[in-house]
Design a protein around this motif. Structure first.
Motif, short mmCIF file in Angstrom:
data_model
loop_
_atom_site.label_atom_id
_atom_site.label_comp_id
_atom_site.label_asym_id
_atom_site.label_seq_id
_atom_site.Cartn_x
_atom_site.Cartn_y
_atom_site.Cartn_z
N PHE A 1 -4.71 -10.61 8.07
CA PHE A 1 -4.90 -9.26 7.54
C PHE A 1 -3.57 -8.52 7.69
N GLN A 2 -2.84 -8.35 6.60
CA GLN A 2 -1.51 -7.77 6.67
C GLN A 2 -1.45 -6.29 6.32
N GLY A 3 -2.40 -5.80 5.59
CA GLY A 3 -2.39 -4.37 5.26
C GLY A 3 -1.07 -3.93 4.67
N SER A 4 -0.51 -2.87 5.26
CA SER A 4 0.71 -2.26 4.72
C SER A 4 1.95 -3.15 4.88
N THR A 5 1.88 -4.19 5.68
CA THR A 5 3.05 -5.05 5.86
C THR A 5 3.09 -6.21 4.86
N PHE A 6 2.05 -6.36 4.05
CA PHE A 6 1.98 -7.52 3.15
C PHE A 6 3.23 -7.64 2.27
N ALA A 7 3.58 -6.59 1.55
CA ALA A 7 4.69 -6.68 0.59
C ALA A 7 5.99 -7.08 1.29
N LYS A 8 6.22 -6.54 2.47
CA LYS A 8 7.46 -6.84 3.19
C LYS A 8 7.47 -8.27 3.71
N GLU A 9 6.34 -8.70 4.27
CA GLU A 9 6.27 -10.06 4.80
C GLU A 9 6.30 -11.08 3.66
N TYR A 10 5.64 -10.75 2.56
CA TYR A 10 5.67 -11.62 1.38
C TYR A 10 7.11 -11.80 0.89
N LYS A 11 7.80 -10.69 0.72
CA LYS A 11 9.19 -10.74 0.25
C LYS A 11 10.08 -11.52 1.21
N GLY A 12 9.83 -11.37 2.51
CA GLY A 12 10.63 -12.06 3.52
C GLY A 12 10.20 -13.50 3.77
N GLY A 13 9.01 -13.88 3.29
CA GLY A 13 8.54 -15.26 3.47
C GLY A 13 8.13 -15.58 4.90
N TYR A 14 7.38 -14.68 5.53
CA TYR A 14 6.97 -14.90 6.92
C TYR A 14 5.70 -14.11 7.23
N ILE A 15 5.14 -14.40 8.40
CA ILE A 15 4.20 -13.51 9.07
C ILE A 15 4.81 -13.25 10.45
N TRP A 16 4.57 -12.06 10.98
CA TRP A 16 5.17 -11.68 12.26
C TRP A 16 4.20 -10.81 13.03
N ALA A 17 4.15 -11.00 14.33
CA ALA A 17 3.33 -10.15 15.20
C ALA A 17 4.03 -9.98 16.54
#
Length: 167
Positions: free
Chosen positions: A11-27
């Motif tokens: 569940f990425q919510g508001s971070t989806f676009a940034k993580e998608y563009k960067g090619g990662y998931i981060w926590a």
């Protein structure tokens, strides 16, 4: 299990676009109080080849394959405006495929409820998304979501990780 890839839902919510563009998931690794969260620690379970479904704003927006296991990483600069308290975290590099016509997962609450009886499920007993970031996703539910996504996005059939979910 050896030779089998796991499936996850994030569940990425508001971070989806940034993580998608960067090619990662981060926590982050730790809460503001210094504790841990199972849904952040789950990044430690991700291995190369695992499949991740990406949710934002109630929709399944993308599917990705993990390029490798998680590794320690500071919060990416593009997440700074999210005002996260922690710099120390973990990252998984992902090869994303955007779903052009995303499906709304809440349209399938009855199906989702069949898979909510386990601790730390991505959805609660009513079929709503649980608070958290990364969750194990039952393979049958992952397959269901992918099949529903294919109905509106037939190009997904040509994606290798989609084929793996459909097995």
């Amino acid at each position: 299990m050896e030779g089998q890839h796991l499936t996850f839902l994030v569940f990425q919510g508001s971070t989806f676009a940034k993580e998608y563009k960067g090619g990662y998931i981060w926590a982050p690794k730790y809460t503001q109080a210094g504790g841990t969260c199972h849904h952040w620690d789950r990044l430690l379970d991700v291995r190369e080849g695992d499949i991740i479904l990406h949710c934002a704003d109630g929709h399944i927006e993308a599917i990705s394959v993990a390029k490798g296991p998680c590794f320690d990483a500071e919060s990416p600069d593009e997440l700074a405006e999210e005002q996260l308290w922690a710099k120390n975290g973990r990252m998984v590099k992902c090869e994303y495929t955007k779903i052009q016509k995303p499906i709304k997962h809440l349209e399938y609450k009855e199906k989702i409820k069949e898979y909510c009886g386990v601790k730390y499920a991505p959805f609660d007993k009513d079929g709503n998304g649980n608070m958290g970031y990364l969750f194990d996703l039952n393979k049958d539910l992952a397959k269901f979501f992918v099949e529903k996504s294919i109905i509106k996005n037939d190009y997904l059939l040509d994606i290798e990780c989609v084929q793996e979910v459909l097995k």
